[in-house]
Design a protein around this motif. Sequence first.
Motif, PDB file in Angstrom:
ATOM      1  N   ALA A  93       0.365  -7.158   1.654  1.00 59.92           N
ATOM      2  CA  ALA A  93       1.369  -8.423   1.919  1.00 59.92           C
ATOM      3  C   ALA A  93       2.443  -8.009   2.379  1.00 59.92           C
ATOM      4  O   ALA A  93       3.448  -7.944   1.566  1.00 59.92           O
ATOM      5  N   ILE A  94       3.004  -7.797   3.559  1.00 60.28           N
ATOM      6  CA  ILE A  94       3.978  -7.161   3.900  1.00 60.28           C
ATOM      7  C   ILE A  94       4.891  -8.407   4.022  1.00 60.28           C
ATOM      8  O   ILE A  94       6.153  -8.053   4.358  1.00 60.28           O
ATOM      9  N   ALA A  95       4.463  -9.742   3.995  1.00 60.16           N
ATOM     10  CA  ALA A  95       5.492 -11.090   4.090  1.00 60.16           C
ATOM     11  C   ALA A  95       4.989 -11.974   3.168  1.00 60.16           C
ATOM     12  O   ALA A  95       3.988 -12.018   2.871  1.00 60.16           O
ATOM     13  N   GLY A  96       6.141 -12.363   2.254  1.00 60.58           N
ATOM     14  CA  GLY A  96       5.834 -13.217   1.123  1.00 60.58           C
ATOM     15  C   GLY A  96       6.677 -12.813  -0.052  1.00 60.58           C
ATOM     16  O   GLY A  96       7.658 -12.031  -0.009  1.00 60.58           O
ATOM     17  N   ASN A  97       6.130 -13.361  -1.369  1.00 63.11           N
ATOM     18  CA  ASN A  97       6.703 -13.084  -2.410  1.00 63.11           C
ATOM     19  C   ASN A  97       6.927 -11.521  -2.694  1.00 63.11           C
ATOM     20  O   ASN A  97       5.897 -10.789  -2.579  1.00 63.11           O
ATOM     21  N   LYS A  98       7.980 -11.125  -3.356  1.00 60.70           N
ATOM     22  CA  LYS A  98       7.935  -9.677  -3.693  1.00 60.70           C
ATOM     23  C   LYS A  98       7.358  -9.158  -4.749  1.00 60.70           C
ATOM     24  O   LYS A  98       7.509  -7.983  -5.415  1.00 60.70           O
TER      25      LYS A  98
ATOM     26  N   CYS B 244       0.833  -1.167   0.021  1.00 62.34           N
ATOM     27  CA  CYS B 244      -0.026   0.055  -0.002  1.00 62.34           C
ATOM     28  C   CYS B 244       1.043   1.093   0.055  1.00 62.34           C
ATOM     29  O   CYS B 244       0.389   2.396  -0.179  1.00 62.34           O
ATOM     30  N   GLY B 245       2.133   1.108   0.262  1.00 63.86           N
ATOM     31  CA  GLY B 245       2.991   2.110   0.304  1.00 63.86           C
ATOM     32  C   GLY B 245       3.605   2.601   1.670  1.00 63.86           C
ATOM     33  O   GLY B 245       4.522   3.490   1.620  1.00 63.86           O
ATOM     34  N   ALA B 246       2.818   2.175   2.696  1.00 66.49           N
ATOM     35  CA  ALA B 246       3.303   2.478   4.028  1.00 66.49           C
ATOM     36  C   ALA B 246       4.278   1.462   4.532  1.00 66.49           C
ATOM     37  O   ALA B 246       4.240   0.295   4.160  1.00 66.49           O
TER      38      ALA B 246
END
Length: 321
Positions: free
Chosen positions: A230-235, A69-71
Amino acid sequence: MWIGVALRVAPRGGAELMRVVYILGLAHTGTTIIDRILSCYPGVIGLGEVEHIFRKIDRQTIHKLSCPCGAKSSECPFWKDVTARKYASTGEFFSEIVANARTQGYSTIVDSSKSVGTSSQYSRMAARGEISDLSLLRVVRDPRGWVHSMARREKVELTDTERVRALFHRWLLASMKLDAKVQRRKDSNVIYVWYDRLILGREENRLAELVGLPPAPGDEISLESANQHAIAGNKFAFSKKREKLTYDTRWLESPEIEEIYASLPDLRSYYHDLQKLHLDKSAPMPAAPAQEAIAALEAWLNESGVSSPEKKAARLEIAAL
């Protein structure tokens, strides 16, 4: 029986409807993309691989993460309150995520953690009436596409027949292990999703309907409208590719991959059986993977001809299921 339908549990105590769509699959099979696709539908929030977030909170490394989300995670509208404190247990953490989503007005959470073990958290919540609907999506990717992707990631030359064959064995072993675990689940049902057909056939609306999501505006969704945190996982969730739904066709240009695939009849047969289950609630499920077949593939891990990187990677993939 493990028929491909969503488990439905009536909410208790007047609780509002809250669905969870949990995505199962091997790494690099399109689970993050499906997370993003579903987060384009009304009332849905895609949370990525939630199981890793609990560990990062526990290790106090969570605030280093950014959100699509950009944050930063500490400022993300969804995660800032959830990640502000530690939790006594994983159960408490998952309950807080569902409660936070409900408070913010969402009706569906998408979790692409992939492992069968973590999905049990939501099964227990369904039994307690904390969620009213649980769908487990087992994502299947063409083994040739998966091998091509993993070869790029692990810097394996496609002309290295031994190592490419080892990658195909890893796909089959991990897939059989995962499906064996899925079949042992008695409390949940599974919808199989053939990733390649889903993307090439633009069948996202059919999938959304199967898991009970309201229709999106227009005939096709736009990934630019995704509500993915998704702050964790595939980039992939942070890449420019996330804005457009495309299919990676590079593996189709590899005669080396096709030649090795053609020499693996057991793998081809297993993959074809999984294809038949795609988004079909009425399709008969195949027999459980034979323990003898799994044992034979596990014995492969100990063969002297397989290099240690492939052995290590295969064990890590299996352990993560």
